[in-house]
Structure formats: C-alpha cells, structure tokens
Design an enzyme around this catalytic site. Sequence first.
Site, PDB file in Angstrom:
ATOM      1  N   CYS A   1      18.908 -54.312   5.570  1.00  0.00           N
ATOM      2  CA  CYS A   1      19.474 -53.554   4.453  1.00  0.00           C
ATOM      3  C   CYS A   1      18.701 -53.886   3.184  1.00  0.00           C
ATOM      4  O   CYS A   1      18.209 -55.001   3.002  1.00  0.00           O
ATOM      5  CB  CYS A   1      20.945 -53.928   4.280  1.00  0.00           C
ATOM      6  SG  CYS A   1      21.738 -53.165   2.856  1.00  0.00           S
TER       7      CYS A   1
ATOM      8  N   HIS B   1      23.403 -58.990   7.151  1.00  0.00           N
ATOM      9  CA  HIS B   1      24.859 -58.787   7.040  1.00  0.00           C
ATOM     10  C   HIS B   1      25.318 -57.494   7.700  1.00  0.00           C
ATOM     11  O   HIS B   1      26.365 -56.960   7.356  1.00  0.00           O
ATOM     12  CB  HIS B   1      25.253 -58.780   5.552  1.00  0.00           C
ATOM     13  CG  HIS B   1      24.570 -57.692   4.788  1.00  0.00           C
ATOM     14  ND1 HIS B   1      23.366 -57.862   4.178  1.00  0.00           N
ATOM     15  CD2 HIS B   1      24.907 -56.411   4.576  1.00  0.00           C
ATOM     16  CE1 HIS B   1      22.988 -56.743   3.605  1.00  0.00           C
ATOM     17  NE2 HIS B   1      23.908 -55.824   3.846  1.00  0.00           N
TER      18      HIS B   1
ATOM     19  N   SER C   1      19.842 -54.546   0.416  1.00  0.00           N
ATOM     20  CA  SER C   1      20.485 -55.655  -0.305  1.00  0.00           C
ATOM     21  C   SER C   1      19.877 -56.992   0.094  1.00  0.00           C
ATOM     22  O   SER C   1      19.771 -57.899  -0.731  1.00  0.00           O
ATOM     23  CB  SER C   1      21.977 -55.718   0.003  1.00  0.00           C
ATOM     24  OG  SER C   1      22.584 -54.568  -0.439  1.00  0.00           O
TER      25      SER C   1
ATOM     26  N   HIS D   1      17.054 -57.603  -2.078  1.00  0.00           N
ATOM     27  CA  HIS D   1      17.401 -58.063  -3.439  1.00  0.00           C
ATOM     28  C   HIS D   1      17.423 -59.598  -3.472  1.00  0.00           C
ATOM     29  O   HIS D   1      16.990 -60.202  -4.444  1.00  0.00           O
ATOM     30  CB  HIS D   1      18.784 -57.559  -3.864  1.00  0.00           C
ATOM     31  CG  HIS D   1      18.829 -56.091  -4.182  1.00  0.00           C
ATOM     32  ND1 HIS D   1      17.952 -55.470  -5.019  1.00  0.00           N
ATOM     33  CD2 HIS D   1      19.677 -55.116  -3.771  1.00  0.00           C
ATOM     34  CE1 HIS D   1      18.231 -54.177  -5.120  1.00  0.00           C
ATOM     35  NE2 HIS D   1      19.281 -53.941  -4.360  1.00  0.00           N
TER      36      HIS D   1
ATOM     37  N   CYS E   1      27.616 -52.181   7.473  1.00  0.00           N
ATOM     38  CA  CYS E   1      27.193 -52.063   6.074  1.00  0.00           C
ATOM     39  C   CYS E   1      26.903 -50.617   5.689  1.00  0.00           C
ATOM     40  O   CYS E   1      27.658 -50.004   4.968  1.00  0.00           O
ATOM     41  CB  CYS E   1      25.977 -52.945   5.776  1.00  0.00           C
ATOM     42  SG  CYS E   1      25.302 -52.581   4.145  1.00  0.00           S
TER      43      CYS E   1
HETATM   44  N1  COD Z   1      14.169 -42.059  -7.403  1.00  0.00           N
HETATM   45  C1  COD Z   1      14.579 -41.519  -6.232  1.00  0.00           C
HETATM   46  N2  COD Z   1      14.601 -42.222  -5.070  1.00  0.00           N
HETATM   47  C2  COD Z   1      14.202 -43.498  -5.091  1.00  0.00           C
HETATM   48  C3  COD Z   1      13.761 -44.146  -6.279  1.00  0.00           C
HETATM   49  C4  COD Z   1      13.744 -43.350  -7.487  1.00  0.00           C
HETATM   50  N3  COD Z   1      13.327 -43.869  -8.651  1.00  0.00           N
HETATM   51  N4  COD Z   1      13.446 -45.413  -5.989  1.00  0.00           N
HETATM   52  C5  COD Z   1      13.695 -45.597  -4.665  1.00  0.00           C
HETATM   53  N5  COD Z   1      14.153 -44.431  -4.127  1.00  0.00           N
HETATM   54  C6  COD Z   1      14.560 -44.186  -2.745  1.00  0.00           C
HETATM   55  C7  COD Z   1      13.613 -44.750  -1.691  1.00  0.00           C
HETATM   56  O1  COD Z   1      12.535 -43.871  -1.424  1.00  0.00           O
HETATM   57  C8  COD Z   1      14.550 -44.901  -0.479  1.00  0.00           C
HETATM   58  O2  COD Z   1      14.592 -43.727   0.312  1.00  0.00           O
HETATM   59  C9  COD Z   1      15.930 -45.112  -1.112  1.00  0.00           C
HETATM   60  O3  COD Z   1      15.791 -44.872  -2.514  1.00  0.00           O
HETATM   61  C10 COD Z   1      16.431 -46.546  -0.917  1.00  0.00           C
HETATM   62  O4  COD Z   1      16.650 -46.724   0.434  1.00  0.00           O
HETATM   63  P1  COD Z   1      16.698 -48.132   1.205  1.00  0.00           P
HETATM   64  O5  COD Z   1      16.843 -47.813   2.658  1.00  0.00           O
HETATM   65  O6  COD Z   1      15.548 -48.968   0.768  1.00  0.00           O
HETATM   66  O7  COD Z   1      18.027 -48.796   0.639  1.00  0.00           O
HETATM   67  P2  COD Z   1      19.479 -48.907   1.305  1.00  0.00           P
HETATM   68  O8  COD Z   1      19.987 -47.532   1.551  1.00  0.00           O
HETATM   69  O9  COD Z   1      19.444 -49.882   2.439  1.00  0.00           O
HETATM   70  O10 COD Z   1      20.343 -49.684   0.168  1.00  0.00           O
HETATM   71  C11 COD Z   1      20.677 -49.113  -0.967  1.00  0.00           C
HETATM   72  C12 COD Z   1      21.823 -49.865  -1.740  1.00  0.00           C
HETATM   73  C13 COD Z   1      21.796 -49.226  -3.082  1.00  0.00           C
HETATM   74  C14 COD Z   1      23.166 -49.624  -1.095  1.00  0.00           C
HETATM   75  C15 COD Z   1      21.661 -51.400  -1.805  1.00  0.00           C
HETATM   76  O11 COD Z   1      20.393 -51.742  -2.187  1.00  0.00           O
HETATM   77  C16 COD Z   1      22.664 -52.024  -2.790  1.00  0.00           C
HETATM   78  O12 COD Z   1      22.465 -52.033  -3.977  1.00  0.00           O
HETATM   79  N6  COD Z   1      23.753 -52.584  -2.262  1.00  0.00           N
HETATM   80  C17 COD Z   1      24.746 -53.341  -2.999  1.00  0.00           C
HETATM   81  C18 COD Z   1      26.042 -52.615  -3.191  1.00  0.00           C
HETATM   82  C19 COD Z   1      26.958 -52.493  -2.003  1.00  0.00           C
HETATM   83  O13 COD Z   1      27.988 -51.871  -1.970  1.00  0.00           O
HETATM   84  N7  COD Z   1      26.574 -53.120  -0.960  1.00  0.00           N
HETATM   85  C20 COD Z   1      27.219 -52.986   0.294  1.00  0.00           C
HETATM   86  C21 COD Z   1      26.196 -52.653   1.259  1.00  0.00           C
HETATM   87  S1  COD Z   1      24.758 -53.653   1.046  1.00  0.00           S
HETATM   88 ZN    ZN Z   2      23.888 -53.927   3.149  1.00  0.00          ZN
END
Ligand code: COD
Ligand code: ZN
Length: 369
Positions: free
Chosen positions: A38, A59, A40, A43, A161
Amino acid sequence: MKAAVLFAANTPLEIRDIEIDKPGPREVLVQVAASGLCHSDWHFMSGGLAQAVPAVLGHEAAGIVEAVGVDVRDIGPGDHVVTCALTFCGHCEQCVTGHTNVCTDKPERTGTTAPRLTLAGTRVHQGARLAAFAEQILVDRNGVVKVDRAMPLDRAALMGCSVLTGLGAVFQSAQVRPGSRVAVIGSGGVGLSVIQGARIAGASQIVAVDLNPEKRGIAEHFGATHFVAAHDNVVAEVRELTGGGADYAFEVIGLPATVVQALAMLRVRGVLTLVGVTNAGVDIPMPGLQIVLNEWSIQGTFFGSAAFTQEIPRFARMYLDGKLDLDPLLSETIRLDEVNRGFADMIGGHTQARKVITFADVMAVAARG
Ligand code: COD
Ligand code: ZN
C-alpha cells in the site's frame, strides 16, 4: 520466520530471520497467505510519516490462523482471516457506536508486555500493529476478522486496506446517492475502489483523474465514465464534463495541490471526502470565502469510516455473489524478497492497481479449504 525489515527511512527493506513470540492471552498467530503493498507503507519507508525502527511494515494481509491465546474463544487454528490495522478496544464512545476505525482507547491489548518481534534480542516494531511483510503475524484478537473459506486469500488481503478504505469512503462517509456526479482524484489501489464503490452506489458520472494516462483502462474497467490525465486545466475540464461541478469529489493521493483541485471541482453544496493523508506537518491552503458561499463540505475518512469486522465479511459476500470485482485489483503477485522492486514499481508509476506478496505454500493449503 522471514520478514522484510525497515532499518532506516529511505533504505531498502532487508529480508531477515526474526523471532516471533507465542500468542499472548488475547492474541492470534496468523500464517500469512497474502500481503498487499500500500502507498501508506511507502509514507513510512520514505520518512513522510514517523516510524520507530527497526520495524516490519505491511498492513493488508490475509492468512490462516496457526494458534490463539487462552482468552481467544471465537477464532481458532485453521480459520481463514483478514487482518486489519484497526485494532480496537470495544468499549470507548466510538467503538460502542460502531466507529471502531476511530477507537480512542487503543491500549496495548496483547495481554503481555514482551516484544512481539525480536532480532538478535532487539525489539522489532510492528508497523500498524501488524507487521504483515512477513511469514507470520502476531496480532490482537480485535485486529482480525474471519472470512468465508471460499474467499481466495490473495483477494481477501485487499479487503484489509484498499477495498475497505475505498468502498467505505463512498458508502459510509460520503454516502453517494444514485444519479450523482462523482470526481475521483488518484486511481491507485484505493482510488480504484472508490471508483467501484461509486459505480455500485449508482453514480451516473464518475470522472477519474490521474497523472498516469495508463490508468485509463483500469479506471474505466471499475466504472469510470470519463478519464482525465491530470494537467493544468484539470479543474475546468472536470467542471465542464459534470455540467458545473461534481456532487462528490474524493482525493485519494494525499497532496495539498490535489486536495485544492478536488475542492474546486465541486458544484454548489458539493462534498469533498479526503481519503489520502498528507505528510506530517504539511498544511493545505483553503479558499474560505468559496467554501462558505458554495456551502461546500469537507470531511476526512479513515479506513472506510466503519467497523471492519462488519464490512469485510459483507464485502466477501459481495465478491462471492459476483457483485464486487476484485480480480483486476491484483496486478501482480510477488515473493517476499521482491518487495523493494514492488515499491519501486508503485512509485515509478508501473503498478496498475495492487501488487501482493503471496506465500505459495499457505495459499495452497487455503485453496484446499
Ligand atoms: N495528480 C493526479 N494523480 C496523481 C498525482 C497528481 N498530482 N500524484 C499521484 N497520482 C496518482 C498516481 O499516478 C497513482 O495512480 C495514484 O495517484 C496513487 O496510487 P497508489 O496506488 O500509489 O496509492 P494507494 O491507492 O495505495 O494509496 C493512496 C492513499 C491516499 C489511500 C494512501 O497513500 C494514504 O494516504 N492512506 C492513509 C489514509 C487511510 O485511510 N489509510 C487507510 C488505508 S492505508
Ligand atoms: Zn493501506
């Protein structure tokens, strides 16, 4: 047992043999079948969010129960479970009203004070109280939920998640109404589940926005009616596509710039739901005047805004009934020793949805039912 250990931010995870304790009175020991990567986790690996080290992250997992502590009576060896980072107390104000995801009294509930993981006598921290990038997880009873044995465990892991968070943002938090116009910024593992949730909720328009144009196909597969590759005029384009703005916008990345964009995509009385977390200490500039004049609402959602013990079995039923599509969320299965390559692909934009570490021997046992 083998685990991928983080020794310092911005260094690769290292596969090590570490010691895992026996279950304390309230604990469950799980043989991991599958464990998703994930954003996260990244991060913490990149230092954007604080993590004590050495640590094992991860997780989003599912597996088979190996052993339980003396006080655990409703789960036993052989049960198939999904783990969740949302260990809860069960008695605080939030828990008793069903909001166990925001439990306000998360003490160490293991029933023991001994380190759960050690490496050469040194404590290894359990990221998210789970430490799922490992062959085994030792977790509080309130950090797992049983699932139907018919549920393939690699798909089940995703429910711990990304699926829980994405669907919950739509069903529990925003409560998207049929016929609505929806904008989703970020089509990653979590954003794709927001898109699927909006489709299931009956949204008439779902505009997916992502920097990566290669996300178009999978976003459309999950229900996006339009895809916009992020550019300077993305707000104007979404407002035009939705005939004056979206009823609901979801920010699923965690960047101030995209939060501000998502807000500006709303029509009058629209609702912005923040799914992504910004790095610690990062503030988001807000256009106060427009928020008031347009009666925009802004809300956060954490892990789907509900009790995972209710939601995950429900999502498993939906999957088994053919009402929830999880198969294309699983972009690639990898081995534990490929975890760094998995994260490099995620950050480099080469992961369509989710990469999942699988342990072939446990998956094979699970498949026999
Ligand atoms: N504009 C548009 N798209 C973008 C930009 C931008 N500036 N930057 C990145 N992206 C796109 C990427 O191309 C990608 O497709 C997507 O954003 C991010 O995808 P992933 O697969 O890297 O991320 P996820 O989906 O695994 O995680 C996203 C979260 C935002 C959920 C995660 O990072 C987070 O903040 N989690 C904490 C909050 C929460 O509730 N957590 C529970 C689960 S972890
Ligand atoms: Zn997660």
